[in-house]
Design an enzyme around this catalytic site. Structure first.
Site, PDB file in Angstrom:
ATOM      1  N   SER A  95       2.067   3.045  -1.917  1.00 26.76           N
ATOM      2  CA  SER A  95       1.130   2.022  -2.399  1.00 26.76           C
ATOM      3  C   SER A  95      -0.277   2.565  -2.191  1.00 26.76           C
ATOM      4  CB  SER A  95       1.325   0.713  -1.635  1.00 26.76           C
ATOM      5  OG  SER A  95       2.646   0.265  -1.755  1.00 26.76           O
ATOM      6  N   LYS A 170       0.817  -2.919  -8.194  1.00 27.07           N
ATOM      7  CA  LYS A 170       1.454  -3.079  -6.874  1.00 27.07           C
ATOM      8  C   LYS A 170       0.536  -3.844  -5.915  1.00 27.07           C
ATOM      9  CE  LYS A 170       3.693  -2.519  -3.066  1.00 27.07           C
ATOM     10  NZ  LYS A 170       4.872  -3.330  -2.760  1.00 27.07           N
ATOM     11  N   LYS A 239      -3.573  -3.457   4.120  1.00 25.77           N
ATOM     12  CA  LYS A 239      -4.072  -2.362   3.276  1.00 25.77           C
ATOM     13  C   LYS A 239      -3.942  -2.727   1.802  1.00 25.77           C
ATOM     14  CE  LYS A 239      -1.201   0.521   1.904  1.00 25.77           C
ATOM     15  NZ  LYS A 239      -0.183   1.521   1.577  1.00 25.77           N
TER      16      LYS A 239
END
Ligand code: NAD
Length: 302
Positions: A95, A170, A239
């Protein structure tokens, strides 16, 4: 069958690489953790480890499943990309940050390589079962070459757009997922204070319009059971939220709710819980000290 270089044998990478090896592909694996490499070789004796950069010349495809863009770029530009043969297809399934991925893809293409970003959703269970959702950025013809691998790893692979688009999708997906976790936990806690058993309220959500992946697959399994074992930590979720809010900011899209969501998760991260499973938000959002802290900070910054 392909010869695949696979870098990053963590919670996700290990089962993904395992499935590719079990499907008959030749795997050359690498990780900074020698213990992970050893465990992989013990389970897949036909696989090989990287012995010097020359090993990367032998692969058709190099998959990265690493924590973030900094590490992906450091690993690829730190010798792997220079050592790989021309036309090698790099697939970053981590990711990562979409704008950086777009730039990385362009740099690799300038070196005669090909690049796809193909991050995944579905967690460790999906990685083990080959049930991941894969979102792909890059050229259609490169996705065609990767299709055979995506079929082993996932139940769907959606082409999203140009390089970087998979990573954008994503991050945006995980923003929605993180918001759902926070909203569901807050609702369960309010209900509990009113005297409603969280299990009962979750049953109500699952029978009603408030149901979500959180209510269906996380609350009973990982929160109420107290196992907190989804395999996805608070640090990685935060994150991903920050990638999504940074993308919104860089595109000048107002996203106040997303920034609130980021502040909630960041406050838990700042309290030192980054390595813990993200389903532990069930405990941390119940802490009255945590909740007002982000609101005050936001007002100060406003
Ligand atoms: P992880 O921390 O379990 O694994 C990362 C692996 O990378 C580790 O084995 C680590 O040793 C290795 N590594 C780190 N730096 C390295 C380096 N410089 N060189 C070589 N190896 C290095 O992480 P994970 O949960 O497997 O997640 C990987 C990626 O997938 C992340 O970007 C994460 O956000 C994403 N993701 C995770 C999940 C999940 O449920 N865990 C779900 C979807 C996507």
């Amino acid at each position: 069958m392909s010869t695949i270089g696979f870098i990053g044998l963590g919670n996700m990478g290990f089962p993904m690489a395992s499935r590719l090896a079990e499907a008959g592909h030749t795997l050359i694996v690498d990780d900074r953790d020698q213990g992970a490499i050893q465990r992989f070789q013990d389970q897949h004796p036909a696989s090989r480890t990287v012995t010097g950069l020359k090993a990367w010349q032998e692969v058709d495809i190099i998959i990265t499943m690493l924590p973030n863009s900094d590490i992906v770029e450091a690993v690829l530009t730190g010798g792997v990309a220079a050592a790989a043969s021309l036309n090698t297809l790099f697939i970053d399934m981590s990711s990562s940050e979409p704008i950086r991925s777009r730039d990385l893809g362009a740099r690799l293409e300038q070196q005669g390589m090909r690049y796809l970003d193909a991050p995944v959703s579905g967690g460790v269970r999906g990685a083990k079962n080959g049930q991941l959702a894969i979102m792909v950025g890059g050229r259609w013809q490169d996705m065609d070459q990767a299709k055979e691998l995506f079929d082993v790893l996932g139940r769907s692979a959606i082409h999203v757009g140009q390089a970087g688009s998979g990573h954008a999708a994503k991050a945006l997906n995980n923003l929605v997922s993180a918001a759902s976790v926070a909203a569901t936990v807050e609702a369960l806690r309010v209900g509990e204070r009113f005297g409603i058993d969280p299990k009962v309220l979750n049953d109500v959500l699952n029978a009603s319009s408030g149901r979500s992946n959180t209510s269906e697959n996380k609350v009973a399994q990982f929160m109420l059971s107290g196992t907190y074992g989804s395999g996805f930590p608070i640090g990685l979720m935060t994150k991903d939220i920050k990638i999504a809010t940074a993308l919104a900011d860089s595109l000048n899209v107002a996203a106040p709710f997303s920034h609130d969501c980021e502040a909630i998760w960041q406050s838990v991260l700042d309290a030192g819980h980054g390595a813990e499973d993200h389903t532990r938000m069930f405990e941390y959002l119940a802490n009255p000290i945590t909740t007002p802290a982000f609101t005050d900070e936001r007002q100060i910054n406003a």
